[in-house]
Design a protein around this motif. Structure first.
Motif, PDB file in Angstrom:
ATOM      1  N   ASP C  43       0.833  -1.195   0.000  1.00  0.00           N
ATOM      2  CA  ASP C  43       0.000   0.000   0.000  1.00  0.00           C
ATOM      3  C   ASP C  43       0.873   1.252   0.000  1.00  0.00           C
ATOM      4  O   ASP C  43       0.618   2.205  -0.742  1.00  0.00           O
ATOM      5  N   ILE C  44       1.916   1.248   0.814  1.00  0.00           N
ATOM      6  CA  ILE C  44       2.779   2.431   0.917  1.00  0.00           C
ATOM      7  C   ILE C  44       3.458   2.698  -0.427  1.00  0.00           C
ATOM      8  O   ILE C  44       3.474   3.829  -0.921  1.00  0.00           O
ATOM      9  N   ILE C  45       3.997   1.636  -1.041  1.00  0.00           N
ATOM     10  CA  ILE C  45       4.672   1.812  -2.331  1.00  0.00           C
ATOM     11  C   ILE C  45       3.672   2.301  -3.370  1.00  0.00           C
ATOM     12  O   ILE C  45       3.960   3.213  -4.149  1.00  0.00           O
ATOM     13  N   ALA C  46       2.473   1.720  -3.368  1.00  0.00           N
ATOM     14  CA  ALA C  46       1.457   2.143  -4.334  1.00  0.00           C
ATOM     15  C   ALA C  46       1.137   3.624  -4.170  1.00  0.00           C
ATOM     16  O   ALA C  46       0.998   4.359  -5.155  1.00  0.00           O
ATOM     17  N   ARG C  47       1.035   4.072  -2.945  1.00  0.00           N
ATOM     18  CA  ARG C  47       0.675   5.475  -2.717  1.00  0.00           C
ATOM     19  C   ARG C  47       1.811   6.420  -3.101  1.00  0.00           C
ATOM     20  O   ARG C  47       1.576   7.487  -3.671  1.00  0.00           O
ATOM     21  N   ILE C  48       3.054   6.028  -2.762  1.00  0.00           N
ATOM     22  CA  ILE C  48       4.182   6.905  -3.093  1.00  0.00           C
ATOM     23  C   ILE C  48       4.330   7.004  -4.613  1.00  0.00           C
ATOM     24  O   ILE C  48       4.442   8.094  -5.176  1.00  0.00           O
ATOM     25  N   VAL C  49       4.319   5.856  -5.296  1.00  0.00           N
ATOM     26  CA  VAL C  49       4.479   5.864  -6.754  1.00  0.00           C
ATOM     27  C   VAL C  49       3.253   6.495  -7.415  1.00  0.00           C
ATOM     28  O   VAL C  49       3.369   7.305  -8.331  1.00  0.00           O
TER      29      VAL C  49
END
Lengths: 234, 503, 323
Positions: C43-49
């Motif tokens: 989730d964190i990677i999805a939001r940052i990218v």
């Protein structure tokens, strides 16, 4: 536990129909769950398998249910109350309609079979309720509502056991209608359950509430709810 | 002590900036709103508001998100009291006496007691976090699988006390809750259990789905068939705020609830859910007349609500001091911290003291704001009860449907809720109380998980639960469990005997 | 308010001209399904990218968390939606490479049945243990585990999870299939019991464990990637520590339904590439221990090859694993 029919010298009878039915209900759930979990390995204490707890809980449910039914033979308790089918059908039907339309839904395969199973059982129950004389053993024993419920359940089970492969699957495909349709739908359908129904008021209320909900949930809170993908693309 | 004051003044320095006060207010307001809306939980809301906080500094963002979390806990009790829908496991107990009070026209008093009790508990919990946060962390680490299992067993014994009527029926409901909690994919082996091969059941039954079905929908059905009972809510409206007698009656339950909830909140794995149940049990057992409970006893609202809020606050301790989230909302807070470039972990306190103490100070501020937001709202809520029921229940229904949908964005959940509504209606007709079932359901999953973990670690030996040298806590908890059970059972056995003999 | 106006404007435009959709993708927000609860590594990677991709695309990427069945529910939902570029998903090692061997009735084929966009971030796997676990380094750990296979307790976060999948690979390579595995519901409770010294060791992704390693509440034996991580420069790679065959990364990458128009695919690939080139986005990913994917892995073909490679590595071991 031995049933001591001579206790009090009044013979064996159901003193608490509610508890008696409740006990049967619990026992039924216990047996049903045990059957469902029957193929799960129990394992050992050192490595508990997936089946150990479900099976133990199911067994306890059944035992407690039997105890409850037996206790209904000893202690006086409440009678079974009647059912309000109107509420069940419209309120729960409204919620179901919401669930089916908000994102669209496809009913086919075995779910379609279950759907038609319920349809068959519902029709049978309706016929029984119309044609069966009011004075009969079944209704005397457990009351009309539960009698019909029993008919419904047994038709379901019978059909499931014998006709499963013959039951035609219902194939329905509902498009993704979004909150614009699902919102008014749930209010209108559920609203039918009220005994002081006012059509015009309900109609206006459905529109106002749906708009308010769309603004509140979709825009103020930003929840990803489809509004009307077929019309607005969102 | 002086260190704590220095830290707190640093915290208040951060929290009292204009921007952070505003953010705290917005968070509390949004939290209250989503708490009141059935189904829409803090998880969905925080996840959605996360992108909006990207533009803020981390401290402000976290202050706002934390506000949403405890605001939602606060708002949840409003729905539980007004319409008998517990949004979260912690609000189940509030429905028991809170909704009864509302039916008696005392909704305002119930809401006011909940608000004041929560405020007090929140304030105490904040001070506890500030003063003892670091040492209390050790408590979280003392609870291994065996201790946790014993805690769950103790919790289940509490459920027996929750019951209003027959103890046998309460046992039935607990067992049914436990049984339902085993539905879904087995954690240890990945096998599907009792799912009918139906994919939406693979992750088990969602708590919100079940609670809204057996409480919310079933309550609507019950009200529809008995117009007398629902009209009571509309016609008689008493005082809007608790008076001195109410407050005096609530003081001790609030104090006890705060201690119980605050302690359980620190435990990992969502020990906070036990807080309200434990508090209710204690109040019912200490009360001079336990039969008032379940019929609108104010202690049954004051104690559990305080426990709930204290637990919601102290749940921040493992997050802030260990970096390990004890529940799903806290896991999301970890995510929020990470996205904002703060590494959540044991070093937050030393690396980001302004964030750490700023958040703690903001919690006190937030509690004050919640009181300011909620007290005036009580009048509005009570007014809402005057809406004719023929319009009220479709409104409840559409809110529930949207709320349930938003939990997992799964339409099937709405259908399941309807199914549980029918199930709850059958339970009502059969004279069962759903509250013990919900407790059994909530604890069941944790209990099985912890039992299996403990037995794998102990290589199948049950001695691990009563090993007084290695695990004294587990032994003590089990002794308390047995004691609670005996206290609960003795009077009823005696009563049944009397009934038998007098027959 | 701005969102509201934008939404309304978009809605009106669309309603007026139904054909507008195909002309200039994207004309409305894009939904990125993350198949896990909010707050986890994926989730964190999805939001940052996703945040940077939104800037390139000119439309918001809205993350929608659809959790369930080890993440396969969410991916299946995305893969069965219309291939118009408005529904994409963030998959990972488990949902794309391991799932076909774990879920027999999987509704998507992650290699031939989806449109790959590209890898978004690699999250290396660490072997971590409680601080007072006797072995001091990886070599001692391997020897100790082999000698005490019936005494060691391994923690994981549920069958199908990254922690389970990668540790099953490790145990398969070392011949330790019989070792006791303690299942937890998610990474956090497992980590809690590791910090509390209730269990002995586990394998997990770097974003979850490195704060604890930095704070010395747990110790790390090795990182299963080609290079050391800047977040934990003292932890040796498995190659350096003497277990070169254990190389696995819990990567996250974007996939879309099969049949996506070529120009839409190109736009998404380009947006992902630009996001991963942006220094600010890079820094945020590096801060949590993520590895920025190489230029080839960012392409659809490179990503597809990676999925296939890991599926081939994991397949036989997962199929043979005791469950």
């Amino acid at each position: 536990m031995s049933v001591n029919s001579s206790q009090g010298g009044r013979g064996l009878r159901i003193r608490s129909p509610q508890d008696f039915a409740a006990g049967l209900f619990m026992a039924g759930i216990g047996v049903f769950a045990f059957v469902l979990a029957s193929d799960l390995p129990v394992g050992s204490l050192r490595q508990i398998g997936p089946g150990m707890l479900p099976k133990s809980f199911a067994t306890f449910c059944a035992i407690l249910g039997v105890m409850l039914s037996l206790s209904a033979l000893y202690y006086d308790g409440q009678r079974l109350e009647g059912w309000s089918w109107r509420g069940v059908i419209f309120v729960l039907g409204g919620a179901l309609a919401f669930g089916l339309t908000i994102r669209g839904f496809e009913i086919s395969g075995w779910i379609g079979k279950i759907a038609s199973l319920f349809l068959i059982a519902a029709i049978t129950t309706a016929l029984v309720s119309v044609f069966l004389p009011r004075e009969n053993v079944l209704f005397d024993l457990v009351g009309k509502s539960f009698g019909l419920l029993a008919v419904f359940a047994s038709v379901c089970v019978l059909a499931f056991l014998s006709f499963w492969s013959f039951i035609p699957a219902v194939n329905v495909s509902i498009p993704q209608l979004g909150l614009v349709v699902a919102g008014p739908l749930v209010i209108l359908v559920a609203g039918l359950a009220a005994d002081d129904l006012r059509w015009k008021e309900l109609l206006i209320f459905a529109l106002v509430m749906s708009t308010a909900c769309a603004l509140l949930f979709k825009y103020a809170l930003g929840l990803p709810i489809p509004l009307a993908p077929w019309l607005l693309g969102i | 002590m002086s260190e704590m004051i220095a830290n707190l003044s640093l915290g208040f320095g951060v929290a009292l900036s204009f921007q952070n006060i505003a953010l705290c207010f917005v968070g509390c307001l949004v939290g209250t709103l989503i708490g009141v809306l059935p189904g829409v939980g803090p998880i969905a809301t925080i996840a959605i508001l996360l992108p909006i906080t990207f533009g803020l500094d981390p401290t402000g963002a976290l202050i706002m998100l934390a506000g949403i979390y405890y605001g939602a806990q606060y708002g949840g009790s409003t729905t539980a009291i007004l319409v008998n829908i517990p949004g979260e496991a912690t609000a189940v107990v509030t429905t028991l006496d809170g909704h009864q009070m509302a039916k008696q026209g005392r909704a305002g008093v119930a809401l006011g007691t909940a608000a004041l009790g929560s405020f007090f508990a929140g304030c105490v919990a904040t001070v506890v976090i500030a003063a003892l946060g670091a040492p209390l962390t050790k408590l979280a680490l003392l609870f291994g699988p065996a201790e946790y299992f014993s805690l769950m067993v103790m919790g289940l014994c509490f459920a027996v006390v929750l019951a209003r009527g027959s103890i046998l029926k309460a046992f039935c409901m607990i067992m049914l809750g436990l049984l339902l909690s085993t539905v879904g994919t087995d954690l240890e082996t990945g096998q599907e259990r009792m799912t009918f091969g139906f994919p939406p059941l693979a992750d088990g039954i969602d708590f919100a789905v079940m609670a809204m079905g057996v409480f919310g929908f079933a309550e609507v059905l019950r009200n529809l068939e008995s117009p007398e009972s629902r009209d009571v809510v509309r016609t008689k409206i008493g005082r809007l705020l608790p008076n001195w007698a109410d407050i005096k009656q609530s003081i001790k339950p609030v104090l006890r609830g705060t201690v119980i909830g605050g302690t359980l909140g620190i435990l990992p794995g969502n020990g906070a859910v036990l807080g309200p149940f434990a508090s209710y049990t204690v109040e019912k057992k200490l009360a001079k007349d336990p039969s008032r409970f379940g019929k609108g006893a104010i202690e049954g609202v004051a104690g559990p609500e305080s426990a709930n809020n204290a637990g919601a606050q102290t749940a921040f301790i493992p997050l802030l001091t260990l970096g390990i989230p004890p529940n799903a909302v806290m896991a999301l807070m970890v995510g929020a911290m990470t996205i904002h470039g703060i590494i959540p972990g044991p070093q937050v306190m030393t690396r980001n003291p302004d964030l750490f103490w700023g958040m703690i100070a903001s919690m006190w501020l937030g509690n004050l704001m919640l009181l300011i937001i909620n007290l005036p709202l009580i009048g509005l809520w009570v007014k809402l009860l005057q809406v004719p029921y023929r319009l009220m229940f479709p409104a409840i229904l559409i809110f529930c449907c949207i709320g349930i949908y938003s939990v997992n964005n799964q339409p099937v959940d709405v259908a399941f809720t309807a199914l549980f509504g029918l199930f709850g209606y059958i339970l009502i007709k059969l004279g069962f109380e759903p509250a013990p079932m919900l407790l059994g359901f909530v604890l069941g999953r944790l209990m099985e998980e912890k039992l299996r973990q403990a037995l794998i670690i102990s290589r199948g030996s049950f001695y691990t639960f009563i090993d007084y040298e290695a695990r004294p806590i587990s032994l003590v908890l089990l002794i308390v469990a047995v004691a609670v059970l005996v206290i609960a059972l003795l009077p009823s056995i005696a009563k049944k005997r009397d009934e038998v003999f007098t027959e | 308010m701005k969102k509201l106006t934008l939404g309304l404007a978009a809605a009106i435009t669309l309603a007026l001209s139904g054909a507008a959709q195909a002309q200039a993708y994207p004309t409305r927000p894009v939904t990125m399904i993350v198949p896990f609860a909010a707050g986890g590594p994926t989730d964190i990677i999805a939001r940052i990218v996703g945040e940077h991709m939104s800037k390139t695309l000119g439309q918001q990427i809205v993350v929608e968390n659809v959790a369930g069945a080890g993440g396969t529910t969410g991916i299946a939902r995305a893969m069965t939606s219309a291939p118009d570029g408005y529904t994409i998903a963030m998959g990972h090692l488990g949902t794309l490479s391991a799932a076909p061997s774990l879920y027999p009735g999987l509704k998507y084929d992650p290699i031939a049945g989806v449109q790959h966009i590209g890898l978004a971030g690699g999250t290396p796997i660490l072997i971590v243990a409680r601080t007072d676990f006797p072995p001091k380094d990886l070599k001692e750990f391997v020897a100790y585990a082999k000698a005490n296979v019936d005494k060691v307790n391994q923690a994981h976060s549920g069958v199908g999870s990254v922690a389970w999948t990668t540790c099953t690979l490790l145990k398969g390579q070392l011949g330790l299939e019989k070792m006791n595995a303690v299942a937890y519901r998610g990474s956090a409770p497992a980590l809690n019991d590791l910090v509390a010294k209730q269990v002995d060791f586990m394998c997990d992704q770097i974003p979850s464990v490195f704060p604890q390693v930095q704070a010395n509440t747990i110790k790390a034996y090795a990182i299963a990637s080609a290079e050391r991580s800047p977040a934990l420069p003292d932890v040796p790679t498995t190659k350096e520590a003497g277990l070169p065959e254990f190389q696995i990364e819990a990567w996250n990458g974007i996939v879309a339904p099969k049949g996506l128009p070529a120009d839409v695919t190109a736009k998404l690939v380009d947006a992902l590439d630009k996001a991963l080139k942006d220094p600010a986005t890079q820094k945020r990913l590096l801060d949590i221990g993520t590895v920025i994917p190489s230029a080839t892995d960012r392409t659809p073909a490179g990503f597809a090859a990676l999925i296939k490679r890991d599926a081939d590595t994991l397949g036989p071991i997962l199929a043979a694993a005791p469950k």
